[in-house]
Design an enzyme around this catalytic site. Structure first.
Site, short mmCIF file in Angstrom:
data_model
loop_
_atom_site.label_atom_id
_atom_site.label_comp_id
_atom_site.label_asym_id
_atom_site.label_seq_id
_atom_site.Cartn_x
_atom_site.Cartn_y
_atom_site.Cartn_z
N TYR A 295 0.83 -1.21 0.00
CA TYR A 295 0.00 0.00 0.00
C TYR A 295 0.87 1.25 0.00
CZ TYR A 295 -4.37 2.56 0.58
OH TYR A 295 -5.46 3.37 0.38
N TYR A 296 0.19 2.40 -0.10
CA TYR A 296 0.86 3.69 -0.08
C TYR A 296 1.42 4.04 1.30
CZ TYR A 296 -1.76 4.81 -4.39
OH TYR A 296 -2.29 4.82 -5.64
N THR A 332 4.06 -2.03 -7.12
CA THR A 332 3.66 -0.96 -6.21
C THR A 332 2.26 -0.47 -6.53
OG1 THR A 332 4.35 0.95 -7.54
CG2 THR A 332 6.06 -0.17 -6.24
N ASP A 333 1.65 0.20 -5.57
CA ASP A 333 0.40 0.90 -5.84
C ASP A 333 0.71 2.06 -6.79
OD1 ASP A 333 -2.28 1.62 -5.73
OD2 ASP A 333 -2.40 1.20 -3.58
N TRP A 334 -0.33 2.69 -7.29
CA TRP A 334 -0.19 3.60 -8.41
C TRP A 334 0.34 4.98 -8.00
CZ3 TRP A 334 -0.75 -0.83 -9.91
CH2 TRP A 334 -1.17 -1.23 -11.18
#
Length: 621
Positions: A295-296, A332-334
């Site tokens: 997650y971020y 990875t998340d965006w």
């Protein structure tokens, strides 16, 4: 415009009679083109043929748009390439040599299949003919959020994950994911950016609707079944790869804020419950999930470095790779690297804890942490620069490229990435799949209360032909069950559909898609519902995208039910006794906002004295 057959690699025949796709156009069956060879040999051969630029292109997966007619998005020259609604598809595929894309937007299934074929034709024009892997956020639910899910007409419609958890049937979840698999395959989608293995331990978190609730053991059973439904027991050409997210569990956000935004970047564990959030991921590993997304957020108050999980070597390499032995793809998340704009408003990179680093160093940190691919980014030039300046080794890049190529071969993309548009139109949203989704919607309805004040018998189920007043329901649909009247005063019963509350002042730009903040209704929001309930016995149905604080409604409603994504038909089938509801709350409903505020973000169902506890759900009759 139809796909151009001439753009596709020729299918040739080797001297021993083996057909193969001549991906590089040299008329010879190279080892990577040989369908008889083991995947590892094909990967090693192709890896040895690739330039650094081609390898760098594999390390990025960004959004790509689709035109409604199924054509590729090709804007005027000079249009920015960081906006998925305007970025040139050919510039990314043939210019940046990218071949992983997250499909943004939707079209009819036939058009989506045609779009896939055109995109694969475009990829076939590159030097080595590496096919494209298309991914997507969930498309079979009710909610349309460009950051989390895409409601897609033409696909079967199911309750959101908390609704599946409310039923608690692993076979239902596996069957649902298997239908998702078939619909995705039909249009060319080969990677699901789901399931979500996060836990709904913080009721204010805007992404509760993507979870299987607050209980780790229940969520683990659901996640494992979902992965098996998508991938099968072993991932292969008939499977869809699962990217389980968001490791190591994104639920415990400080004050329930979301890590898409700077004010939500901190993930906290005041209850010391870090390991609890790993339990659903362990089930995903056991089921063989092919990919994982961190997650971020940045962990606060743990042994791990306080940087976003995508940059966090202790979490990705130490915990995920070494302790759990995960050797699949980590994406990875965006948008961890590049500042951009969404809906015309600035949207900074989610580089939490490393905001001071430049883009090049952020990419370096991500690779050093152990991630294989950067989501939401289109900057292969940065990887090329890192290798050529000696900051990242070629061997490090090869390790990730090997994983990414391996999955393309396992999925069978090198042997045939094309789909049949006629089959897509027939399979997606078929009567069988649609009926299964509708039945699941009804099963997930959760009856919270069914006893009017001073009544001696339950109100539900309602008798056919009952005079009803409705709000939030299609009148034509209601007329198939009852006599619909114009006012509460004319009715025997009212049926009112509402949604859980949120801070409506958070409605600017991208934030408007995240229903955050308070869980209780204002007096102005309550008044219309309570006025109807005062006039006639009222059934209130509330859509729980998060927990809701509803003591006033629970007190005044004659019957109260919850849904997690259900059509009017699915709801009325339950209210009129045609289908038995099976739902039990997948998270508690707190009695007050005060009890939510004093709770621990990482501890499930800890409000102390909930209005309706976890697992509550009545059976009609």
């Amino acid at each position: 415009m139809a796909p151009t057959p001439a753009a596709r690699p020729r299918v040739l025949t080797a001297p021993d009679g083996t057909p193969f796709r001549d991906l590089n156009g040299n008329g010879v069956m190279e080892p990577y083109e040989d369908p008889r060879l083991p995947v590892a040999e094909r990967v090693a051969d192709l890896l040895g043929r690739m330039t650094l630029e081609e390898k760098a292109g594999l390390l990025f997966q960004t959004m790509v748009a689709i035109n409604p007619d199924g054509s590729l998005v090709e804007p005027e020259p000079g249009a920015p390439d960081d906006d998925p609604m305007r970025a040139s598809t050919s510039a990314m595929v043939t210019g940046k040599l990218m071949n992983h894309f997250n499909l943004f937007g939707a079209a009819a299934p036939r058009r989506m299949a045609e779009w896939n074929n055109r995109l694969q034709d475009l990829a076939a024009t590159t030097r080595l003919g590496i096919p494209v892997t298309i991914s997507t956020d969930p498309r079979n639910g009710f909610v349309d959020n460009p950051a989390a899910s895409v409601h897609t007409e033409g696909f079967s419609l199911w309750p959101e994950p908390p609704g599946l958890a409310a039923v608690g049937d692993e076979e239902l979840v596996r069957a649902h994911a298997d239908i998702v698999r078939q619909e995705y395959l039909a249009v060319g989608i080969r990677l699901a950016l789901h399931p979500t293995a996060d836990l709904a331990t913080e009721p204010r978190w805007p992404r509760v609707l993507g979870t299987f609730g607050s209980d780790a053991e229940v969520a683990a059973r659901m996640v494992g079944a979902y992965v098996r439904g998508l991938q099968g027991e072993t991932l292969g050409p008939a499977g869809v790869s699962a990217m389980t997210k968001h490791f190591p569990g994104a639920g415990p956000q400080l004050n329930g804020e979301d890590a898409h935004f700077p004010y939500g970047r901190e993930q906290v564990y005041p209850g010391g419950n870090f390991d609890y959030h790993l339990i659903p991921f362990e089930a995903a590993f056991a089921a063989g999930t092919s990919q994982v997304m961190p997650y971020y957020a940045m962990p606060v108050g743990t042994p791990y470095e306080e940087v976003g999980f995508g940059f966090n070597k202790g979490v990705i390499t130490g915990l995920l790779r070494e302790e759990y032995g995960f050797d699949g793809i980590v994406c990875t998340d965006w948008g961890l690297v590049t500042d951009t704009q969404i809906f015309g408003a600035p949207f900074p990179a989610r580089a939490w804890g490393v905001e001071d680093l430049d883009r090049l160093t952020r990419v370096e940190r991500i690779l050093d942490a152990g991630a294989d691919q950067l989501g939401g980014e289109a900057a292969p030039d940065l990887v090329v620069e890192l290798v050529r300046t000696g900051r990242v080794t070629a061997e490090r890049i090869d390790a990730s490229v090997t994983r990414l190529l391996r999955e393309k071969f396992v999925l069978g993309l090198f042997d045939d990435p094309y789909v049949d548009p006629d089959a897509a139109a027939r399979i997606c949203g078929s009567p069988e799949f649609t009926a299964a989704g509708l039945a699941a919607q009804s099963r997930s309805i959760t009856v919270l209360k069914d006893r009017p004040a001073d009544a001696t018998a339950p109100l539900l189920p309602l008798a056919p032909g009952t005079r009803i007043y409705t709000e939030g329901i299609d009148r034509a649909v209601a007329a198939r069950y009852a006599t619909v009247v114009d006012t509460p005063q004319e009715a025997e019963v009212a049926v009112v559909r509402i949604a859980a509350p949120y801070d409506k002042e958070r409605t600017a730009g991208f934030e408007s898609f995240f229903r955050a903040g308070r869980l209780d209704f204002t007096e102005d929001e309550l008044r219309p519902v309570l006025d109807v309930a005062s006039a006639v016995a009222t059934v209130v149905d509330i859509f729980l995208d998060r927990a809701a604080v509803i003591p006033e409604i629970a007190d005044r409603a004659a019957a109260l039910v919850a849904d997690f994504g259900a059509s009017d038909t699915a709801l009325l089938d339950v209210l009129f006794g045609r289908v038995k509801p099976e739902g039990r709350l997948p998270f508690e409903l707190p009695r007050s906002m005060e009890s939510v505020v004093v709770g621990h973000e990482d501890v499930p169902d800890d409000s102390g004295d909930p209005l309706f506890p976890y697992g509550h759900g009545l059976r009609l009759g």
